[in-house]
Design a protein around this motif. Structure first.
Motif, PDB file in Angstrom:
ATOM      1  N   THR A 110       0.851  -1.124   0.076  1.00 47.08           N
ATOM      2  CA  THR A 110      -0.038   0.024   0.011  1.00 47.08           C
ATOM      3  C   THR A 110       0.810   1.216   0.011  1.00 47.08           C
ATOM      4  O   THR A 110       1.813   1.268   0.570  1.00 47.08           O
ATOM      5  N   THR A 139       0.307   5.828  -0.143  1.00 44.41           N
ATOM      6  CA  THR A 139      -0.938   6.753   0.185  1.00 44.41           C
ATOM      7  C   THR A 139      -0.045   8.093  -0.581  1.00 44.41           C
ATOM      8  O   THR A 139       1.103   8.516  -0.194  1.00 44.41           O
ATOM      9  N   GLN A 142      -5.418   6.134  -1.099  1.00 51.20           N
ATOM     10  CA  GLN A 142      -4.619   5.049  -1.107  1.00 51.20           C
ATOM     11  C   GLN A 142      -4.547   4.026  -2.454  1.00 51.20           C
ATOM     12  O   GLN A 142      -5.501   4.157  -3.049  1.00 51.20           O
ATOM     13  N   TYR A 187       4.198   4.289   4.870  1.00 49.27           N
ATOM     14  CA  TYR A 187       3.372   5.378   5.717  1.00 49.27           C
ATOM     15  C   TYR A 187       4.212   6.477   6.045  1.00 49.27           C
ATOM     16  O   TYR A 187       5.571   6.245   6.432  1.00 49.27           O
ATOM     17  N   GLY A 221      -3.050   7.746   6.346  1.00 50.46           N
ATOM     18  CA  GLY A 221      -3.569   6.591   5.613  1.00 50.46           C
ATOM     19  C   GLY A 221      -4.109   5.512   6.319  1.00 50.46           C
ATOM     20  O   GLY A 221      -4.425   4.368   5.565  1.00 50.46           O
ATOM     21  N   SER A 222      -3.920   5.086   7.597  1.00 47.78           N
ATOM     22  CA  SER A 222      -4.404   3.916   8.204  1.00 47.78           C
ATOM     23  C   SER A 222      -4.947   4.192   9.779  1.00 47.78           C
ATOM     24  O   SER A 222      -4.365   5.247  10.463  1.00 47.78           O
TER      25      SER A 222
END
Length: 231
Positions: A114, A116, A173, A196, A214-215
């Motif tokens: 992932t 972002t 994301q 991140y 982003g989390s």
């Protein structure tokens, strides 16, 4: 005379039982509170009293005395060990706090795929290659699986690599994959990482965790595979 000997023997037995019982209890609960546990000096006083008031006709059992001295050493050793463990735990917690605080404002990589995009729409991805690759391509995907962009990264050596993509939307994301081949067109399997930006440190749990952009789920400091630097 018989009454006096019986009384003295009774005192000896009582002192012996008290010392033995206290030593056994303290040895099995060395981690209990200081207010409820006897110290090494307390044990020595009990044994001194036992020797002082023992009957010449019925002296203390040497085997029992040796056992009680061993119990004293055990309890004292356990107490010292508990103190050392507490000190070590405090030092470890302080070290973790310092490490976590140093990561604020930096990008960290954890296992995943992932990325972002920041306020300018750019995002950083990271991966490792087990061997050199002559042709590496990064494919960035939207949440629905459609391709948001591709990047030709060219030839890269073995080890940790990264890329910087500028085609995203702020705060969105994406996921990505890496396609790599060597000079003989054999596939090189890349390991990808989720990247991140650390925004703060969370102290609500037993060990510090990282609040990241982003989390909504904080990251454990131990999960960080590598630090990429400032975002």
């Amino acid at each position: 005379m018989t009454s006096l000997a019986t009384s003295a023997t009774g005192s000896v037995n009582a002192a012996s039982v008290a010392a033995s019982t206290t030593a056994s209890t303290s040895a099995s609960s060395g981690s209990g509170s200081a207010a409820g546990a006897l110290t090494q000096n307390d044990f020595l006083k009990l044994l001194t009293a036992q020797l002082q008031y023992q009957s010449p006709m019925n002296p203390a059992d040497p085997t029992q005395m040796a056992s009680e001295f061993a119990q004293i050493a055990t309890v004292d050793g356990v107490n010292k060990l508990n103190t050392q463990v507490s000190t070590l735990q405090s030092a470890t917690a302080a070290s973790q706090m310092g490490q976590a605080a140093d990561l604020v404002g930096k990008q960290v990589a954890v296992p995943g795929d992932t990325i972002t995009a920041n306020s300018s729409g750019s995002a950083t991805g990271a991966f490792t290659l087990p061997s050199a690759a002559s042709d590496v391509t990064a494919t960035i995907l939207n949440a629905n699986g459609s391709v948001a962009g591709t990047m030709d990264l060219g030839a890269l050596g073995a080890g940790q690599q990264s890329f910087h993509w500028t085609g995203g939307s702020a705060g969105k994301q994406y996921t990505y994959s890496i396609s790599a081949h060597d000079s003989t067109n054999n596939a090189v399997q890349a390991t990808t990482y989720a990247v991140y930006t650390v925004e703060g440190v969370n102290l609500s749990s037993s060990s510090p965790t990282l609040n990241v952009a982003g989390s909504t789920t904080p990251l454990a400091v131990s999960s960080v595979s590598t630090v990429l630097g400032a975002s």
